[in-house]
Structure formats: C-alpha cells, structure tokens
Motif scaffolding. Sequence first.
Motif, PDB file in Angstrom:
ATOM      1  N   GLU A  53       4.791  36.128  47.416  1.00 32.69           N
ATOM      2  CA  GLU A  53       3.680  35.510  48.146  1.00 32.69           C
ATOM      3  C   GLU A  53       4.191  34.678  49.306  1.00 32.69           C
ATOM      4  O   GLU A  53       5.067  33.828  49.146  1.00 32.69           O
ATOM      5  N   ALA A  77       3.086  31.976  52.171  1.00 34.00           N
ATOM      6  CA  ALA A  77       2.047  30.997  52.495  1.00 34.00           C
ATOM      7  C   ALA A  77       2.513  30.144  53.672  1.00 34.00           C
ATOM      8  O   ALA A  77       3.645  30.272  54.144  1.00 34.00           O
ATOM      9  N   GLU A  92      -0.844  34.417  53.007  1.00 31.35           N
ATOM     10  CA  GLU A  92      -1.732  34.664  51.872  1.00 31.35           C
ATOM     11  C   GLU A  92      -2.352  33.388  51.304  1.00 31.35           C
ATOM     12  O   GLU A  92      -3.006  33.425  50.258  1.00 31.35           O
ATOM     13  N   GLY A 139       0.843  26.915  51.017  1.00 33.63           N
ATOM     14  CA  GLY A 139       1.793  26.453  50.008  1.00 33.63           C
ATOM     15  C   GLY A 139       2.028  24.964  50.062  1.00 33.63           C
ATOM     16  O   GLY A 139       2.596  24.383  49.138  1.00 33.63           O
ATOM     17  N   LYS A 193      -7.910  32.483  48.037  1.00 27.87           N
ATOM     18  CA  LYS A 193      -6.457  32.358  48.087  1.00 27.87           C
ATOM     19  C   LYS A 193      -6.004  31.007  47.528  1.00 27.87           C
ATOM     20  O   LYS A 193      -6.741  30.037  47.507  1.00 27.87           O
ATOM     21  N   LYS A 194      -4.762  30.977  47.114  1.00 23.90           N
ATOM     22  CA  LYS A 194      -4.194  29.760  46.536  1.00 23.90           C
ATOM     23  C   LYS A 194      -3.936  28.723  47.640  1.00 23.90           C
ATOM     24  O   LYS A 194      -3.286  29.007  48.635  1.00 23.90           O
ATOM     25  N   SER A 203       7.125  23.708  43.198  1.00 23.37           N
ATOM     26  CA  SER A 203       7.370  24.063  44.590  1.00 23.37           C
ATOM     27  C   SER A 203       8.552  23.218  45.047  1.00 23.37           C
ATOM     28  O   SER A 203       8.500  21.987  44.974  1.00 23.37           O
ATOM     29  N   TRP A 260       4.989  29.900  37.784  1.00 19.94           N
ATOM     30  CA  TRP A 260       5.469  30.389  39.072  1.00 19.94           C
ATOM     31  C   TRP A 260       6.235  29.293  39.805  1.00 19.94           C
ATOM     32  O   TRP A 260       5.984  28.098  39.606  1.00 19.94           O
ATOM     33  N   GLY A 281       7.824  28.242  43.718  1.00 20.33           N
ATOM     34  CA  GLY A 281       7.849  28.505  45.150  1.00 20.33           C
ATOM     35  C   GLY A 281       8.740  27.528  45.878  1.00 20.33           C
ATOM     36  O   GLY A 281       9.437  26.716  45.273  1.00 20.33           O
ATOM     37  N   THR A 328       8.975  33.236  43.668  1.00 29.21           N
ATOM     38  CA  THR A 328       7.881  34.207  43.846  1.00 29.21           C
ATOM     39  C   THR A 328       6.908  33.795  44.949  1.00 29.21           C
ATOM     40  O   THR A 328       5.965  34.530  45.240  1.00 29.21           O
ATOM     41  N   GLU A 329       7.127  32.628  45.552  1.00 25.82           N
ATOM     42  CA  GLU A 329       6.277  32.167  46.646  1.00 25.82           C
ATOM     43  C   GLU A 329       7.132  31.402  47.637  1.00 25.82           C
ATOM     44  O   GLU A 329       7.990  30.593  47.250  1.00 25.82           O
ATOM     45  N   SER A 389       6.659  29.185  51.339  1.00 24.33           N
ATOM     46  CA  SER A 389       5.692  28.599  52.257  1.00 24.33           C
ATOM     47  C   SER A 389       6.424  28.033  53.458  1.00 24.33           C
ATOM     48  O   SER A 389       7.433  27.338  53.316  1.00 24.33           O
TER      49      SER A 389
END
Length: 571
Positions: free
Chosen positions: A267, A269, A287, A290, A324-325, A447, A495, A497, A518-519, A521
């Motif tokens: 993902e 962001a 997407e 973040g 979206k997140k 994160s 998850w 990020g 997996t993410e 930003s």
Amino acid sequence: MWKIKGIAASAGIAIGTIVHMQEAVHDFCRLVDASQAPAEKERFYTAQQAAEKELEILQERTAINMGEQQAEVFAAHKLMVTDPSFVEVVLNHIDNHQASAEAAVEDAANEIAAMFAGLDSEYMQERAADIKDIGKRLVRILQGGTAEVNYTGVLAAQDLLPSDTAALDLNYVSGFITALGGKTSHSSILARAAGIPAVVGVGSALEKLNNGDNVIVDGHVGEVLVNPEEDILNDYRLRIKKEQERAALLASVGHLPSETLDGHHIELACNIGTPGDMEKVIAAGAEGVGLFRTEFLFLDKTSVPTEEEQVESYKAVLAAMPDKKIVIRTLDAGGDKQLPFIGGLPEANPALGLRAIRLCMVYQDVFKTQLRALLRASVAGNLHIMFPMIATVDELLSAKALLNEAAKELTQEGIPYKSDVAVGIMVEVPAAAAIADILAEEVDFFSIGTNDLVQYTMAADRMNEHVAYLSDYFQPPVVRLIGNVAKAAQKAGKWVGMCGEMAGDPLATPLLVGLGLTELSMNGRAVPVVKHRIRQLDIKQTQKWADDILSLRTASDIKKRLEEIALQFEI
C-alpha cells in the motif's frame, strides 16, 4: 566556466541567464515630529489592512499552485501582521522614539526577528524569516510600492523570503540561487513544492554572478555552473530530456496497482499537513493517507482550536477518500513546535523533553478535545488514530484510556462515532522498537517514523552538520530496528508501515519490502517512483536481499549493496 557549490534545496536542472532580484529601496524619513505620531499610527493601520488583503490573495494563489500546506505560511503571516506583540513594538517606536511608520515597522521586525533567530528551536528560528517578510511587505506598502515584480531567467538573490518565492511566475523563472538559506527554510520547501530547481547557501559567490551570465542550476547536487561550454550545455540538455522522459513514464503508472511481480500488494499512501493536500494525494495515485500531521490546527494559534473546528478538518480529509485508510496522528507538539497558547518551560534538550504524547498527557484537556473530535469525525471514513513518541507500554495504555473516556462521553451525549476505529503508534523511539513484540499486543498497527528513529538511535541531532554522517537511515542499527518492528508486527498479525523520509526513497524500497513492510507513506511526488520500483520486484528475492543486508556492517556497505540492486531496474 567556473563552478559554485551550495546546498541542494530543490531537485532538478535549470538552464538560463542570471537575473538579480531587485532589492527594496529604503528611501524614507526615519524621524518625524512628535506631533505626527497619530498620523504615523494611522498610516501603519492602513498598511496593515492592505497587507492582510495582499496575503489573502497570495494564500489563495499558493494553495492553487503549490498546495494548501504550502499556503499555510501566509495564513500565519496574516496573524502576525496583527499580532498584539508586534503591533505594540511598532507603536512604541512611533510614540517614544519619534519614528516614522516605515522606521517603526523596520525596527520592530528586526528586533523580533533577532530574538527568534537567537532561540535554539529550529521552528522558532524560521519565524525570524516570517517576521522579516512581514516587515518588508509593510514598508513597501507604506512607500507606495507594488507587490508584483516579474523576472525571467534564473533568479539570483541574497535570500528569498516565503512571499518572494510564492510570487514567482513559474512560466518565466526556471530556477533560483541564493546566498543565504538552507534546505529546511520556507523558501526551499516552497521551491520543492513548485518543482523549481534551487541551490541555496552559496554565500559571497553570489556577488560574482552578473546579470546575463549563462548558468546551469543543478538542484540534485547543489552546484551552479557559470558560463559553461557548449558541450557541457548539451550534456545537461540531454539530462533534462531524460528527466522529462522519466517523468512521463512515471506518470503512466499512476493508475496501475502497487503490486510486486508475484502479486503482493504494497500500500502506498501520502503524508499530508492540511485537508487541502488531499487533492495531491488523489492526483499522485496514492491509496490513502499514512500520516496526517494535525499540528497545523494548533501552531501559530493564540488559543486551543475548538472541537468543532477540529471535527470539520478531520472530516474533510476522511470524506475525500471515504473508503481508504486515513491515518491521523494525534498532536505532536513541543520540542521545536511550541504551542503559543500553552507556552513551555525552558528545556536543556527539547527533543528529549516534553513533546508529543508526553505533552498531551500533561495537557489532557487539550488532548481529550482532539480525541473527541477524531471519534466524531470517524463517521466520515476509515479512520486510524496514531499516537506519536510512544516509548513505554504505560504511555500507550494511558493514551488508550483517555480515548476510551472520550468515547464514553460521546456515548452518554448521544453523539455518533465509529466504535471500531483502529489504534496504532508511530515507532520513532528505539525503546518502542525494542519492545515491539509487547506493544503489538495493544495496537492494531505500527508506522515507523524514520526521521526521529534515526536521530534517537544514533544520538545525533539531524540538524547538526557536524554529526550529519550519523543521520542516515541506512545505518545498520536503524535497519535492524526496522526489521525487529516488522517481525513483531508480522508475528502478531498486525500491519506495519513507514511514514518517514526513507519510505519515499526508491533505493530503500527493495529493502523495506523484503523486511516485511506492507505500507509506505511519503510525499506525493515520490509515489509514482516508488510504485514503479515495487512493480519490478519479486517478494522472495527482496527477502533474500534483506537477509543479506542485515548482515552488513556499515551504512556505506548497505547503500553500495542497494545501489547494485538498483542497477537491474528500469528506473
């Protein structure tokens, strides 16, 4: 040909002729008769009103051309023009020093700017440039000068204040060079947002440049080539053409999924600072968000923003991408971002002091208001709440307890909110990375904030040029901590990020994917580059690379290995 070395403030290459910025002419009477004081005050008040109108127009233009976040500086300028402290100093000079309105404004701006420049906080030092900018604007208005000055070519100036940069016509100014300034100054930030190649901090070398000199501004490395030979010009023209082709290629991947060759989704962001930035998030092909920094609602305010004001802002972001997140970080103030309405006790080391979650738990009324606003806004989209600077389990539990209190209050008041809002933390303190397995039991996500994680892990102030060699996210201890956090998250089924500078560096992408993030930003400009890199990766190969890199001993070894890996990619 000769060469000037400076600071690479904004990437890109510009070729053009030098045009020196016209410096303001201070042709005014400094002293007036005491009987003229009322008239001078009236002139000052009139100039204030004119300045506010100019700043409103400049804010709107900057929001359109560069984004809402960049335009916020001029919202702050409007507040400063009428700030009681500034006005008091101006009026004092008129009343007690028989100063003309121009002299009073200039002296007041210089005094306050000098005070800000002498503070340890980088944020407060930047306010010195803002005050000078305001003083310059008011003096120009008092002298009857116009706001618009058109330049064509590569602009050379001692310094560019924020309003100077924002007022440039990008159809005619291809780049700029300044004697003063640094990479974090407002003008450099505005240049990057506008995509203007810029080299700053060239010092006295600026005086050697003459109007009409042919120059190449290389904003990638911080160099200015003066009167280059034709073969060098042709080489740089070819580089510009390649950059344009690269930009076109990257633009073509905007609508494509961010997936590896073997179908693993990563993902992508964006990091934002205001609701107005959502247009750029969508345009970048990201997407979601973040990291939404909520400080813009609090900084440069004389009172705590109301719950309603905050709800409106958070809803605007969530509603822009309702499916979206959206990760919204709670207030990260203190340190170099002091809140005017709270103030702060002097701290020997603000970066290690009362900031972020620590400050919020002291001023729980301010914090709970924000938490209530976030929960109320949650009905507009897919909200994820993120607590910054968590170092211990106790801090996390205390923050979650206050969030639960806010939720209970809203329930009792019959105010709707989503009860399943995800809660996570920003991992930016080595202590949190060390106990990531324990913290993972209490959160829905991690994160990683690499900017502070590097600073705290390496015990090196990232703004101190003398220890800059340590401020590198490829340092082995930092890489290992990132791997530790990713492993803990994977084991707990959460998850993980990243929202620091490293997330937007395509050189780091294979490593981060291989470690299990997996993410990612980043700023909107980096999204197409990182997406293109991800689409050329194989997940199993990245895992092998990551295992190999974790065994390397130095940052230079890690970068060398990643550069070798990067050679096999198209971009």
